[in-house]
Motif scaffolding. Structure first.
Motif, PDB file in Angstrom:
ATOM      1  N   VAL A  32     -29.210 -55.402  52.818  1.00 45.59           N
ATOM      2  CA  VAL A  32     -28.714 -54.345  51.789  1.00 45.59           C
ATOM      3  C   VAL A  32     -30.329 -53.843  51.079  1.00 45.59           C
ATOM      4  CG1 VAL A  32     -27.904 -53.927  49.191  1.00 45.59           C
ATOM      5  CG2 VAL A  32     -27.089 -55.776  50.965  1.00 45.59           C
ATOM      6  N   PRO A  33     -30.449 -52.475  51.677  1.00 47.44           N
ATOM      7  CA  PRO A  33     -31.706 -51.739  51.498  1.00 47.44           C
ATOM      8  C   PRO A  33     -31.796 -51.113  50.163  1.00 47.44           C
ATOM      9  CG  PRO A  33     -30.563 -50.580  53.052  1.00 47.44           C
ATOM     10  CD  PRO A  33     -29.725 -51.878  52.758  1.00 47.44           C
ATOM     11  N   PHE A  34     -32.799 -50.634  49.632  1.00 47.15           N
ATOM     12  CA  PHE A  34     -33.146 -49.770  48.499  1.00 47.15           C
ATOM     13  C   PHE A  34     -32.066 -50.102  47.352  1.00 47.15           C
ATOM     14  CE2 PHE A  34     -33.055 -46.977  52.555  1.00 47.15           C
ATOM     15  CZ  PHE A  34     -34.244 -47.002  52.770  1.00 47.15           C
ATOM     16  N   THR A  35     -32.224 -51.438  47.006  1.00 42.46           N
ATOM     17  CA  THR A  35     -31.613 -51.817  45.953  1.00 42.46           C
ATOM     18  C   THR A  35     -32.434 -52.564  44.904  1.00 42.46           C
ATOM     19  OG1 THR A  35     -29.617 -52.622  47.445  1.00 42.46           O
ATOM     20  CG2 THR A  35     -30.143 -53.596  45.172  1.00 42.46           C
ATOM     21  N   ASN A  36     -32.424 -52.187  43.688  1.00 41.40           N
ATOM     22  CA  ASN A  36     -33.197 -52.750  42.513  1.00 41.40           C
ATOM     23  C   ASN A  36     -32.552 -53.992  42.052  1.00 41.40           C
ATOM     24  OD1 ASN A  36     -34.409 -50.134  42.558  1.00 41.40           O
ATOM     25  ND2 ASN A  36     -32.859 -49.237  41.461  1.00 41.40           N
ATOM     26  N   LEU A  37     -33.493 -54.944  42.060  1.00 43.03           N
ATOM     27  CA  LEU A  37     -33.447 -56.257  41.118  1.00 43.03           C
ATOM     28  C   LEU A  37     -34.650 -56.491  40.347  1.00 43.03           C
ATOM     29  CD1 LEU A  37     -34.356 -58.992  43.584  1.00 43.03           C
ATOM     30  CD2 LEU A  37     -34.250 -56.824  44.343  1.00 43.03           C
ATOM     31  N   VAL A  38     -34.212 -57.103  39.226  1.00 45.76           N
ATOM     32  CA  VAL A  38     -34.889 -57.480  38.083  1.00 45.76           C
ATOM     33  C   VAL A  38     -35.093 -59.010  38.044  1.00 45.76           C
ATOM     34  CG1 VAL A  38     -35.522 -57.280  35.706  1.00 45.76           C
ATOM     35  CG2 VAL A  38     -34.449 -55.407  37.106  1.00 45.76           C
ATOM     36  N   LEU A  39     -36.458 -59.574  38.109  1.00 45.48           N
ATOM     37  CA  LEU A  39     -36.581 -61.108  37.807  1.00 45.48           C
ATOM     38  C   LEU A  39     -37.060 -61.124  36.327  1.00 45.48           C
ATOM     39  CD1 LEU A  39     -36.595 -61.027  41.034  1.00 45.48           C
ATOM     40  CD2 LEU A  39     -38.044 -62.967  40.608  1.00 45.48           C
ATOM     41  N   THR A  40     -36.136 -61.959  35.535  1.00 48.43           N
ATOM     42  CA  THR A  40     -36.454 -62.075  34.168  1.00 48.43           C
ATOM     43  C   THR A  40     -37.040 -63.549  33.723  1.00 48.43           C
ATOM     44  OG1 THR A  40     -35.111 -60.290  33.370  1.00 48.43           O
ATOM     45  CG2 THR A  40     -35.794 -61.803  31.571  1.00 48.43           C
ATOM     46  N   GLU A  41     -38.426 -63.846  33.383  1.00 47.71           N
ATOM     47  CA  GLU A  41     -38.733 -65.075  33.120  1.00 47.71           C
ATOM     48  C   GLU A  41     -37.898 -65.490  31.656  1.00 47.71           C
ATOM     49  OE1 GLU A  41     -40.391 -68.513  31.852  1.00 47.71           O
ATOM     50  OE2 GLU A  41     -41.181 -66.837  30.665  1.00 47.71           O
ATOM     51  N   LYS A  42     -37.275 -66.980  31.889  1.00 47.68           N
ATOM     52  CA  LYS A  42     -36.162 -67.277  30.908  1.00 47.68           C
ATOM     53  C   LYS A  42     -36.951 -67.393  29.583  1.00 47.68           C
ATOM     54  CE  LYS A  42     -32.949 -70.048  32.125  1.00 47.68           C
ATOM     55  NZ  LYS A  42     -32.183 -71.123  32.304  1.00 47.68           N
ATOM     56  N   VAL A  43     -38.209 -67.721  29.673  1.00 44.57           N
ATOM     57  CA  VAL A  43     -38.744 -68.305  28.326  1.00 44.57           C
ATOM     58  C   VAL A  43     -39.293 -66.778  27.476  1.00 44.57           C
ATOM     59  CG1 VAL A  43     -40.636 -69.393  26.994  1.00 44.57           C
ATOM     60  CG2 VAL A  43     -39.197 -70.558  28.790  1.00 44.57           C
ATOM     61  N   SER A  44     -40.431 -66.262  28.217  1.00 41.34           N
ATOM     62  CA  SER A  44     -41.122 -64.951  27.801  1.00 41.34           C
ATOM     63  C   SER A  44     -40.298 -64.017  27.754  1.00 41.34           C
ATOM     64  CB  SER A  44     -42.257 -64.794  28.746  1.00 41.34           C
ATOM     65  OG  SER A  44     -42.067 -64.423  29.819  1.00 41.34           O
ATOM     66  N   LYS A  45     -39.082 -64.002  28.648  1.00 47.19           N
ATOM     67  CA  LYS A  45     -38.345 -62.653  28.915  1.00 47.19           C
ATOM     68  C   LYS A  45     -39.077 -61.487  29.626  1.00 47.19           C
ATOM     69  CE  LYS A  45     -35.083 -64.681  26.549  1.00 47.19           C
ATOM     70  NZ  LYS A  45     -34.134 -65.406  27.404  1.00 47.19           N
ATOM     71  N   GLN A  46     -40.211 -61.607  30.015  1.00 51.30           N
ATOM     72  CA  GLN A  46     -40.876 -60.798  30.932  1.00 51.30           C
ATOM     73  C   GLN A  46     -40.281 -60.588  32.121  1.00 51.30           C
ATOM     74  OE1 GLN A  46     -44.957 -61.769  31.674  1.00 51.30           O
ATOM     75  NE2 GLN A  46     -45.491 -60.012  32.983  1.00 51.30           N
ATOM     76  N   GLU A  47     -40.082 -59.128  32.227  1.00 50.69           N
ATOM     77  CA  GLU A  47     -39.347 -58.415  33.564  1.00 50.69           C
ATOM     78  C   GLU A  47     -40.225 -58.073  34.871  1.00 50.69           C
ATOM     79  OE1 GLU A  47     -36.750 -55.716  32.050  1.00 50.69           O
ATOM     80  OE2 GLU A  47     -35.216 -57.203  31.407  1.00 50.69           O
ATOM     81  N   THR A  48     -39.786 -58.412  36.045  1.00 53.63           N
ATOM     82  CA  THR A  48     -40.472 -57.905  37.023  1.00 53.63           C
ATOM     83  C   THR A  48     -39.411 -57.132  37.851  1.00 53.63           C
ATOM     84  OG1 THR A  48     -42.106 -59.574  36.998  1.00 53.63           O
ATOM     85  CG2 THR A  48     -41.581 -58.458  39.290  1.00 53.63           C
ATOM     86  N   SER A  49     -39.763 -55.951  38.297  1.00 52.52           N
ATOM     87  CA  SER A  49     -38.871 -55.024  38.866  1.00 52.52           C
ATOM     88  C   SER A  49     -39.012 -54.670  40.141  1.00 52.52           C
ATOM     89  CB  SER A  49     -38.351 -53.479  37.741  1.00 52.52           C
ATOM     90  OG  SER A  49     -37.306 -53.408  37.624  1.00 52.52           O
ATOM     91  N   VAL A  50     -38.239 -54.961  41.175  1.00 52.47           N
ATOM     92  CA  VAL A  50     -38.688 -54.642  42.406  1.00 52.47           C
ATOM     93  C   VAL A  50     -37.455 -53.848  43.307  1.00 52.47           C
ATOM     94  CG1 VAL A  50     -40.339 -56.373  42.788  1.00 52.47           C
ATOM     95  CG2 VAL A  50     -38.177 -56.907  43.153  1.00 52.47           C
TER      96      VAL A  50
END
Length: 749
Positions: free
Chosen positions: A40-58
């Motif tokens: 599945v190419p060209f798909t956005n996913l977000v990792l959210t750290e559960k405590v700080s709620k900081q997001e990393t978008s890739v």
């Protein structure tokens, strides 16, 4: 740096320079596929750290892959554009620096096109950035700081599906005019994702980035899957490749020339081969982005090399003591044999005392963890008296004893080789076999070597012990790595040794290597060979009583006068059958079909060596009048008399992930079945109806069976540590080693 260990026929890693720094940064290599296995190419996913709620978008690239920089010891929720918080990823607090993960995602509207628009640019000094653009200057220099001219550089926007291409000028600078508010992967020459750069939302910017890039100039000669290399500058690594300098010595410490060294791509067919020079040195330039297995001519799975990290320059200098192919061949030619052709003398492999840094024992809320120095797969441990016994990891040659309730270090030894089976304990003795290539008997209380037998290269099994006798299988002649009996009926030997002295009691022939281990029941020794043959020997004298070639694919389970073994269904690859034999004469009683989503018995060449040594597959566990086994994602309960399936339960995996229950037989303690999953859970099932009653979270990926003793659960892990859990229930006990006990017959009444 590890000290040189002089050991006859030993293969011992000596120097291994750290490839990655020990800091808080952790890398997750993610591949996204749909239910059909398509990328599945060209798909956005977000990792959210559960405590700080900081997001990393890739965004996944054209291959459905993405590399995510995370922090150690954190838990992340993963979301897609149309699916939020579907799965969770956890990073270890210490140890390994990366792992790979496949996520299952079915995008609404289907998979997007994989076509990228190519835009060639030639930006001059007169060009200016607009309100939504930026000038990006990428300056390249080689490893010694010289400008890298006339080199193609790419900025890839997976979100916009565009690739911007420019060529570096006389000062090594490639200029781009690109839209802002995007992340670009930087590719150089034939390397994608060498770096990345994120542009802010505002425009009219000029951004300068400089980094070193060393081109690879090498000639590779390909013969089938085998690659040999020639390159003029052997001074170090390149941007695309890691440099490996390997020194081989014989047990006397002298350089070992003219020795072939093989480095296999772990996932892929390619094999890199080099021959050591007069100084005993073999050199390689290995493409980054892979894991590799190191092999010698007669020693497999010597070590593992990780070069998944693509950034920076990687150099590994490593030294091994190895007896050498010529010496092994000479031994097989000259070893004394009896009139039947069995070896009657075995070379010995010494061991050496080692310490253990007790800072690697961490106390947890549920028990304790032991972090092994090598950080590779740890096997199923064993319990004996108040002691816990475990290998330091499959590609480690270290073996340890700890206190079973607090992890306190008792003793440690350095074996002559890496690649250990799970240990067994019997009557004050601990036994184990290394893949290459020794059966060891150790005094449990002290670690003192009682005796050892160098059995031969490529041993893929575990020892079995009962009534003061030890049973193991070895190759009688040198031959092909897996099926050493190919074309011969008598090339593997099942041998019985005295537990205390190591004296030979009896030997007899087999057609191939044993699958996992021998099984002791009553007065018989039962074995399944990798050729699918079922054997029955008398345990005292080794007389071959019965044999059947039945395409068996698991070790047998013997319940009174019946023997149960899973076999291939030769007519339907989606099925296995449970075959029921008379245990006294191996006469077939019945075959019963069991459905599965895929054939359960893979090609042995596709399995890791550690998995083969303690292979369970869909083996039968017998508990209180019922049989239980796991096939693919299902737990089966069947009637041992008729073989009919009484109930099945689908074992839950992890949503949007390739995590499934680990392949292997369940264990049973305190009236409950326990099945490990790759997601780090030990799932507890009711054997009467298959209902899931409880889960224990070990916080890592379990490797093979757990053991349970005196209220404690112990599990080896893929991440290179032993995890213990105190259930505080003394009734939770009764499974102290792999295969239940030293006889390896999983029958609990």
């Amino acid at each position: 740096m590890k000290k040189l260990i002089i050991a006859l026929l030993a293969v011992v890693p000596l120097i291994s320079l750290a490839q990655y720094p020990d800091n808080d940064e952790f890398t997750i290599f993610i591949t996204v596929k749909n239910d059909e296995g398509k990328i599945v190419p060209f798909t956005n996913l977000v990792l959210t750290e559960k405590v700080s709620k900081q997001e990393t978008s890739v965004t996944t690239d054209v291959r459905g892959k993405v590399e995510v920089r995370a922090t150690r010891g954190k838990n992340y929720l993963v979301s897609f554009d149309d699916a939020e918080g579907i799965t969770e990823l956890s990073t270890p607090a210490r140890g390994q620096t990366f792992y790979t993960k496949t996520l299952i995602y079915n995008p609404i509207g289907g998979i997007e096109t994989t076509t990228l628009d190519s835009i060639y640019q030639k930006i001059s000094g007169r060009d200016r950035a607009g309100d939504n653009d930026a000038i990006v200057n990428i300056r390249l220099s080689n490893r010694v700081g010289r400008p890298l001219r006339n080199t193609e550089v790419r900025l890839v926007s997976n979100r916009a599906k565009k690739v911007y291409i420019a060529t570096s000028n006389g000062t090594g600078e490639a200029k781009f005019l690109v839209p802002t508010n995007q992340t670009y992967d930087i590719g150089v020459e034939d390397i994608d994702g060498y770096r990345d750069i994120t542009l802010p939302e505002r425009g009219r910017l000029t951004i300068n980035k400089g980094f070193k890039f060393q081109p690879t100039e090498i000639t590779e000669i390909v013969n089938g899957d085998t690659i040999t290399q020639e390159w003029p500058d052997r001074s170090g690594p390149t941007s695309a490749r890691a440099y490996v300098n390997m020194l081989l010595k014989n047990p006397q410490g002298e350089p070992l020339p003219n020795e072939k060294v093989y480095i296999d791509v772990k996932i892929g067919p390619e094999v890199y081969m080099a021959t050591s020079n007069e100084s005993g040195v073999a050199e390689f330039l290995l493409p980054k982005g892979h894991e590799y297995l190191l092999n010698f001519e007669y020693e497999r799975g010597v070590d593992i090399l990780n070069y998944m990290e693509k950034r920076g320059f990687h150099t590994t200098e490593i030294e091994y003591s190895y007896m050498g192919s010529e010496r092994i061949e000479e031994y097989y030619e000259t070893a004394k044999k009896d009139k039947n052709g069995f070896r009657i003398e075995f070379m010995e492999t010494p061991v050496k005392r080692i310490a253990f840094d007790e800072r690697n024992v961490e106390i947890t809320d549920q028990g304790f963890n032991i972090n092994m120095p090598k950080e590779v797969k740890t096997p199923t441990p064993a319990i004996g008296e108040d002691m816990l016994f475990i290998d330091g990891g499959y590609y480690s040659n270290e073996f340890y004893s700890f206190d079973k309730k607090n992890g306190k270090f008792n003793w440690g030894i350095s074996l002559g080789e890496s690649g250990s089976s799970s240990a067994v304990y019997e009557d004050g003795v601990v036994l184990l076999i290394t893949e290459s290539c020794t059966l060891y008997a150790l005094e449990a209380g002290t670690g003192r070597l009682l005796w050892s037998k160098w059995l031969g290269p490529n041993i893929y099994s575990s020892p079995t012990v009962a009534n003061g006798r030890v049973y193991a299988v070895y190759p009688n002649e040198l031959g092909p790595m897996l099926y050493s009996a190919k074309g011969k009926q008598n090339n593997n030997v099942v041998a019985c040794f005295d537990l205390k002295s190591g004296d030979i009691v009896w030997q007899n022939w087999m057609d191939a290597e044993v699958l996992a281990s021998a099984v002791l029941s009553g007065n018989s020794v039962y074995l399944t060979s990798v050729a699918g043959t079922l054997y029955q020997f008398s345990k005292d004298k080794g007389v071959l009583m019965n044999t059947q070639n039945v395409a068996a694919v698991t070790p047998p389970t013997v319940v009174k006068d019946k023997l149960f073994v899973s076999i291939r269904d030769t007519k339907d690859a989606t099925k296995e059958q449970v075959a029921i034999f008379n245990a006294n004469d191996l006469k077939l009683i019945k075959k019963v079909d069991q459905l599965s989503s895929a054939a359960q018995y893979p090609n042995l060449a596709e399995l890791d060596a550690d998995f083969r040594m303690n292979y369970n597959g869909s083996r039968i566990l017998h508990y209180r009048g019922k049989n239980y086994n796991v096939m693919a994602d299902k737990l089966y309960c069947s009637d041992p008399e008729s073989g009919n399936v009484l109930w099945t339960k689908v074992l839950p995996g992890v949503a949007m992930s390739d995590d499934k229950p680990t392949e292997g037989m369940p264990i049973v303690v305190n009236g409950k079945l326990i099945v490990p999953t790759k997601s780090g859970k030990l799932q507890v099932y009711n054997p009467l109806n298959g209902n899931l009653e409880k889960e224990f979270d070990i916080g890592a990926t379990p490797n093979n069976q757990a053991i349970v003793h005196d209220g404690w659960i112990y599990s080896g892990t893929v991440e290179g540590k032993l995890v213990s859990i105190n259930t505080k229930d003394k009734n939770f006990t009764g499974w102290p080693m792999w295969g239940l006990n030293a006889s390896h017959n999983p029958v609990v009444e």
